[in-house]
Design an enzyme around this catalytic site. Sequence first.
Site, PDB file in Angstrom:
ATOM      1  N   SER A 121      -3.153  -6.158   6.804  1.00 17.26           N
ATOM      2  CA  SER A 121      -3.216  -4.704   6.889  1.00 17.26           C
ATOM      3  C   SER A 121      -2.398  -4.144   8.043  1.00 17.26           C
ATOM      4  O   SER A 121      -2.423  -2.946   8.291  1.00 17.26           O
ATOM      5  CB  SER A 121      -4.672  -4.263   7.063  1.00 17.26           C
ATOM      6  OG  SER A 121      -5.208  -4.795   8.254  1.00 17.26           O
ATOM      7  N   CYS A 122      -1.654  -4.984   8.753  1.00 13.48           N
ATOM      8  CA  CYS A 122      -1.029  -4.507   9.990  1.00 13.48           C
ATOM      9  C   CYS A 122       0.267  -3.773   9.758  1.00 13.48           C
ATOM     10  O   CYS A 122       0.788  -3.121  10.651  1.00 13.48           O
ATOM     11  CB  CYS A 122      -0.781  -5.677  10.946  1.00 13.48           C
ATOM     12  SG  CYS A 122       0.511  -6.781  10.375  1.00 13.48           S
TER      13      CYS A 122
END
Length: 280
Positions: A121-122
């Site tokens: 999710s970064c």
Amino acid sequence: MPGASQPLTIARVSDNLRTRLDDQVAVEEPLEIRLGFEQAGDRRTESVSITMRTPGHDAELATGFLFTEGIIRQREDVAFVKPCGPIAPDSGNHNAVRVELESGVAVDFDRLQRHFYTTSSCGVCGKASLEALRVQGMTAIPAGTLRFRQDMLIALPDTLRAAQETFDQTGGLHAAAAFDNAGKLIVCREDVGRHNAVDKVIGALFDQALLPASEYGLIVSGRASFELMQKTLLAGMPLLAAVGAPSSLAVQLAREFNVTLAGFLRGDTFNLYSAEERIS
């Protein structure tokens, strides 16, 4: 694991009937990992991570996380690991653990600041994530002579499931285990977070001076993500087996660094995505 599950009363609904039952749910609480180290002759303590986890084996989770993030490299780097901070009033658990490094162990502050770069999710692209591993000096796992039998791999999910004590109570935990090429589980850990379960396994191997774990494979109860493949590689393990599906970046990483990746271990079938010569 003490404190890993919590009893409660639920309502089970079936058709138009509602029945009250006693049940268990997996506990999820934050764990803060604090790092104690020496800088310019002074001792400092920094908070390096907060993760949601299932209480139990917290010291292994901390050392496994720090090892796979490249902060510690050998057992001799660590002076001690212990719970710290106040006890949580609602659960009675310690939700912070301190890893104290020996004097003279250097800490890469840039690495601490970017340690979440591998999470899905970064927003960092796969190319950048792979390049970060190359910068760390990671090389391909040697082909060697170690082989894993096909029938042993097929039996592994049932072996892993039988070792999941807390899952039997809650039905809500991921599991990971290191195993040898005879199919024996060397260490098995559970957690609500699949990456935490893997860190606990690697932390246990770290504590037993079994890293790099070139004689063992790793099995996970869910899917195989880039992050889990990265941890497998950093632990020196030649095989990652997953009950679920792999991601595209996990496959790319496995092929580049010659890690055998097996997915969809269900029934008597599975898929091989890389380095299939290790499966006999």
